[in-house]
Design a protein around this motif. Structure first.
Motif, PDB file in Angstrom:
ATOM      1  N   UNK A 375       0.814  -1.222   0.000  1.00 53.27           N
ATOM      2  CA  UNK A 375       0.000   0.000   0.000  1.00 53.27           C
ATOM      3  C   UNK A 375       0.845   1.269   0.000  1.00 53.27           C
ATOM      4  N   UNK A 376       2.143   1.163   0.300  1.00 54.70           N
ATOM      5  CA  UNK A 376       2.996   2.356   0.284  1.00 54.70           C
ATOM      6  C   UNK A 376       3.108   2.930  -1.133  1.00 54.70           C
ATOM      7  N   UNK A 377       2.797   2.135  -2.137  1.00 51.59           N
ATOM      8  CA  UNK A 377       2.849   2.607  -3.519  1.00 51.59           C
ATOM      9  C   UNK A 377       1.550   3.263  -3.964  1.00 51.59           C
ATOM     10  N   UNK A 378       0.508   3.109  -3.174  1.00 54.56           N
ATOM     11  CA  UNK A 378      -0.809   3.616  -3.574  1.00 54.56           C
ATOM     12  C   UNK A 378      -1.010   5.049  -3.104  1.00 54.56           C
ATOM     13  N   UNK A 379      -1.848   5.773  -3.807  1.00 52.49           N
ATOM     14  CA  UNK A 379      -2.272   7.110  -3.391  1.00 52.49           C
ATOM     15  C   UNK A 379      -3.643   7.370  -4.010  1.00 52.49           C
ATOM     16  N   UNK A 380      -4.105   8.627  -3.960  1.00 51.34           N
ATOM     17  CA  UNK A 380      -5.425   8.936  -4.492  1.00 51.34           C
ATOM     18  C   UNK A 380      -5.506   8.717  -6.003  1.00 51.34           C
ATOM     19  N   UNK A 381      -4.387   8.862  -6.690  1.00 49.38           N
ATOM     20  CA  UNK A 381      -4.383   8.701  -8.144  1.00 49.38           C
ATOM     21  C   UNK A 381      -4.451   7.237  -8.547  1.00 49.38           C
ATOM     22  N   UNK A 382      -3.740   6.386  -7.851  1.00 46.67           N
ATOM     23  CA  UNK A 382      -3.715   4.964  -8.188  1.00 46.67           C
ATOM     24  C   UNK A 382      -3.842   4.144  -6.912  1.00 46.67           C
ATOM     25  N   UNK A 383      -4.953   3.443  -6.756  1.00 41.95           N
ATOM     26  CA  UNK A 383      -5.208   2.641  -5.557  1.00 41.95           C
ATOM     27  C   UNK A 383      -5.764   1.257  -5.914  1.00 41.95           C
ATOM     28  N   UNK A 384      -5.435   0.781  -7.110  1.00 38.32           N
ATOM     29  CA  UNK A 384      -5.936  -0.513  -7.562  1.00 38.32           C
ATOM     30  C   UNK A 384      -4.932  -1.612  -7.247  1.00 38.32           C
ATOM     31  N   UNK A 385      -5.369  -2.584  -6.461  1.00 36.78           N
ATOM     32  CA  UNK A 385      -4.547  -3.739  -6.129  1.00 36.78           C
ATOM     33  C   UNK A 385      -5.020  -4.930  -6.953  1.00 36.78           C
ATOM     34  N   UNK A 386      -4.089  -5.524  -7.682  1.00 39.97           N
ATOM     35  CA  UNK A 386      -4.432  -6.692  -8.503  1.00 39.97           C
ATOM     36  C   UNK A 386      -4.127  -7.971  -7.729  1.00 39.97           C
ATOM     37  N   UNK A 387      -5.038  -8.920  -7.792  1.00 40.77           N
ATOM     38  CA  UNK A 387      -4.878 -10.211  -7.114  1.00 40.77           C
ATOM     39  C   UNK A 387      -4.979 -11.324  -8.155  1.00 40.77           C
ATOM     40  N   UNK A 388      -3.998 -12.202  -8.162  1.00 36.17           N
ATOM     41  CA  UNK A 388      -4.038 -13.375  -9.046  1.00 36.17           C
ATOM     42  C   UNK A 388      -4.081 -14.633  -8.192  1.00 36.17           C
ATOM     43  N   UNK A 389      -5.091 -15.464  -8.438  1.00 39.16           N
ATOM     44  CA  UNK A 389      -5.297 -16.700  -7.687  1.00 39.16           C
ATOM     45  C   UNK A 389      -4.886 -17.877  -8.564  1.00 39.16           C
ATOM     46  N   UNK A 390      -3.882 -18.619  -8.105  1.00 35.19           N
ATOM     47  CA  UNK A 390      -3.332 -19.729  -8.869  1.00 35.19           C
ATOM     48  C   UNK A 390      -3.728 -21.038  -8.189  1.00 35.19           C
ATOM     49  N   UNK A 391      -4.641 -21.759  -8.808  1.00 32.58           N
ATOM     50  CA  UNK A 391      -5.140 -22.998  -8.210  1.00 32.58           C
ATOM     51  C   UNK A 391      -4.115 -24.127  -8.294  1.00 32.58           C
TER      52      UNK A 391
END
Length: 480
Positions: A375-391
């Protein structure tokens, strides 16, 4: 400037009043949003107001000639309990004051704050030598008392500010006590402690508005710990935008044996369901329909704060009036009264009844730490966290990419799915939801990349004595 002696002042007051009844109080301008009273408050005689303002006892309101002794710790703690409900900019000066009522019969002091939308009341034991009532600026009083050393405090009411701070019966004769100009004969509280003496000008209690009485036959007893955990787990998801009026509160649905909390700001949804003791003043067979109400989050935040500071195991009594849309929470010698929000709460149950094809179980603590790091990379301009689930690898990856850098976190997980899935969330919403899950593990139930996800508790519960079913629904950030 000469002032009246105490005897002359008392005689003048008696002449003005003419009887034991007290004149109607001056009206107070109302706030524009959700006041407890619809029109300008009709101020009752004090004997009537006593019935609706009682909190565990019924102190009789009397002319302000107060003298009482209490401990610094007691007064400071109870002032702290009520003071945070005072608005920063009261619409009337008296709304920035605390109403202090000293009752000789019960030997208790009652404190009340009321901003026309929220009322908080408490009382505590004291040595009341002379009963009475007055209002005092709560912020100033709390600051003074809070800085006193532990020990006894004597509080005495006076007619005027005394420059030397002396308490003399023959001030008019001695000429030693020079008083400052009076302000409409407003009362003055003199605080005497071992370290010094302070005087604070107040406002007559006649101007303090009466708290509306919650008249209802329905009273529900809720375990205090259950109510506190329900508020803690739902308040963070309410809307702060006043334009989303109904969403700025927590929705309560009370059935015969269950209590449901729901909160949403339009982007995420929290639903908590727990068992309760049930109705205490009506037989369960008489309850035909669930009780539904939406209580302002600001009022409930004060309730949670107060409940978090108490140690008593006594349940909280909830009383709701459908006619006036008022709700009262009462516990021990404290009570909180507020008006419910008007409008229909969104129909949310259908959102929880979807085909969740993917189920992922994660250790909660490492998951939260990973989100906090990235989250230290996030701010008001960019706050999208991508999650990849590998079964296949039974693994979950978190990533956030920016022009100046990026972050990647990977952790083991139990993935119950036949296929992989990539999905993105608002990182703040995901972190708050994960923290709200009260268990050692959490499960993510997912549909597809553009469908909602639900977080539910798994593993050991943080508080196993509280049986609470929690669901946190989060809408994804989906881009074509």
């Amino acid at each position: 400037m000469q002032t009246k002696s105490r005897a002359a002042t008392a005689k003048s007051r008696k002449k003005e009043s003419g009887s034991s009844k007290i004149k109607p109080k001056a009206s107070v301008p109302l706030e524009q949003t959700e006041p407890l009273v619809e029109d300008e408050p009709k101020i009752e005689e004090k004997s009537d107001r006593n019935s609706s303002n009682s909190a565990g006892d019924s102190p009789q309101l009397l002319p302000a000639e107060i003298k009482l002794v209490c401990t610094q710790d007691n007064l400071a703690n109870h002032l702290e309990l009520v003071s945070k409900a005072v608005p920063a900019k009261p619409t009337h000066p008296v709304l920035g004051n605390v109403l202090l009522v000293a009752c000789k019969k019960t030997q208790r002091v009652q404190l009340t704050v009321f901003d026309m939308r929220l009322a908080i009341q408490t009382s505590f034991d004291a040595n009341v030598q002379s009963p009475g009532d007055m209002t005092i600026p709560v912020g100033l009083l709390s600051d003074i008392v809070g800085k006193f050393s532990p020990g006894d405090i004597t509080l005495v009411s006076r007619e005027a500010l005394n420059r030397e701070g002396e308490d003399s019966e023959d001030s008019e004769d001695s000429g030693n006590n020079i008083t400052l100009p009076e302000a409409s004969n407003s009362p003055v509280a003199t605080l005497i402690a071992a370290c010094g003496r302070y005087q604070v000008r107040g406002i007559s209690s006649e101007e303090f508005p009466a708290i509306p009485e919650v008249k209802t036959a329905q009273t529900i007893c809720i375990p205090a710990e259950t109510l506190k955990e329900g508020l803690k787990g739902s308040l963070f998801a309410t809307a702060t935008d006043e334009g989303k009026h109904i969403l700025t509160g927590v929705y309560f649905k009370i059935c015969q044996d269950s209590l449901e909390f729901a909160a949403t700001d339009g982007h995420r949804l929290v639903v908590l369901n727990t068992s309760i003791q049930g109705f205490s003043k009506k037989k369960q067979a008489e309850i035909a329909q669930p009780l539904e109400l939406t209580v302002p989050a600001k009022s409930l935040a004060e309730l949670e704060r107060i409940l978090s500071s108490r140690t008593s195991a006594d349940p909280v009594e909830l009383s709701y009036s459908t006619e006036s849309a008022l709700v009262e929470f009462r516990w021990g010698a404290q009570r909180l009264v507020t008006r419910c929000l008007e409008g229909t709460y969104p129909a949310y149950p259908d959102l929880l009844q979807q085909d969740f094809q993917h189920q992922v179980t994660l250790e909660k603590a490492p998951f939260i730490k990973a989100i906090e790091r990235i989250a230290v990379l996030a701010d008001q301009k960019e706050k999208t966290l991508s999650i990849r689930i590998n079964s296949e690898e039974q693994q979950v990856s978190l990533s956030l990419f920016r022009e100046f850098g990026n972050g990647l976190e990977q952790m083991a997980a139990h993935v119950n799915s036949d296929s992989n899935l990539s999905i993105s969330f608002n990182i703040k919403y995901l972190l708050e939801g994960a923290k709200a899950i009260a268990s050692s593990q959490l499960q993510m139930h997912l549909t597809q990349r553009d469908g909602p996800a639900i977080l539910v508790p798994a593993g050991n519960r943080s508080k196993p004595n509280i049986l609470m079913d929690a669901k946190y629904l989060l809408m994804p950030i989906f881009k074509d």
